[in-house]
Motif scaffolding. Structure first.
Motif: not given
Length: 288
Positions: A101-102, A142-148, A150-152, A221-227
């Motif tokens: 997802l991230s 920037l993508s790795v920054l956002f990935y980090t 979001l993952f965290m 985002v919706f999948i994570f919210a559902g989880e």
């Protein structure tokens, strides 16, 4: 930026992603397995961190690295956490889902940023290749920054939701892992359709369907919210079930106490009756 500089940046970002993945996995593990085993778990965590980095640097496919690490984790849980292999499988599926997802969200951001930067480049410029390397490097960073981030964020949210490490039956694991499978499959499908070779041409997903740049992150985002909601309500159900069982035990104890009081009253009543009869017999004997 030269090609060697671009490759160095790429390698540094890859190592950073491997470190973040290992740390986030250990955070999820500590949330589900609340029992501490002291130095043994600490040594295992350090070895897992280095194993993830080492396997990531090897020239092998990503699924090979995940398969080897999954085998190691299942083996470790089978030895040190007997009868809890299902919980280890749940942690791995949840971790991989959060990673996917991230990636979906960060990848959309990366494509949007690089497209915006590439439009401003002059194709006829003499250092056009260096500019392309620089744009891609900035987009990747920037993508790795956002990935980090979001993952965290996702991992911390799940860590807070999972309040206690209850025993998970296999049906609970299957229920809680449904959206993990969904998120992983969607990420696999999107990743496979990003660039598709068609004869001498290529099909680029986000070029043909630019609206997916915001739809795919929204789906993630919706999948994570559902989880998260599913785990939360499962935790509430477990708490209510425990309270119900506790109430049932207390009710049974109250019934047992009432029954013992009735038996005691009957016993003392029979003693009083015998004493009264003996008193009457003694009075009759005295009268005779």
């Amino acid at each position: 930026m030269s090609q060697s500089g671009f490759e160095m940046v790429n390698n540094i970002l890859d190592i950073w992603k491997f470190v973040i993945q290992a740390v986030m996995f250990l955070v999820l593990w500590s949330a589900v397995f609340s029992v501490k085993k002291g130095k043994r778990d600490g040594i295992a965590a350090i070895l897992f961190l280095f194993a993830n980095i080492g396997l990531g640097l090897l020239p092998c496919a990503a699924w090979v690295r995940y398969a080897v690490l999954a085998f190691i984790v299942l083996g470790y849980s089978g030895v040190n956490y007997k009868k809890q292999i299902g919980k280890a499988a749940f942690v791995m599926l949840g971790f991989y889902n959060l990673h996917c997802l991230s990636f979906l969200i960060a990848n959309s951001i990366y494509i949007k940023i690089t497209d915006m930067m590439m439009k401003d480049l002059d194709v006829l410029s003499g250092n056009y290749q260096q500019q392309v390397y620089r744009c891609i490097s900035v987009g990747m960073a920037l993508s790795v920054l956002f990935y980090t981030a979001l993952f965290m964020a996702m991992t911390v949210i799940l860590h807070r939701i999972i309040k206690e490490a209850a025993v998970m039956a296999w049906q609970d694991i299957l229920l809680l892992s449904v959206l993990n499978f969904v998120g992983s499959m969607i990420a696999s499908v999107v990743n496979g359709l990003l660039i598709v070779r068609i004869d001498r041409d290529a099909f680029v997903l986000f070029d043909e369907k630019p609206d997916l740049l915001w739809k795919v992150p929204m789906i993630a985002v919706f999948i994570f919210a559902g989880e998260a909601a599913l785990i939360y309500f499962w935790q509430r159900y477990r708490m209510l079930l425990a309270e119900r069982q506790k109430h049932f035990v207390e009710e049974q104890q109250v019934k047992a106490m009432k029954k013992r009081l009735e038996e005691a009253e009957n016993f003392y009543g029979s003693i009083r009756k015998v004493r009264h009869e003996m008193k009457n017999h003694m009075a009759n004997i005295k009268g005779l």
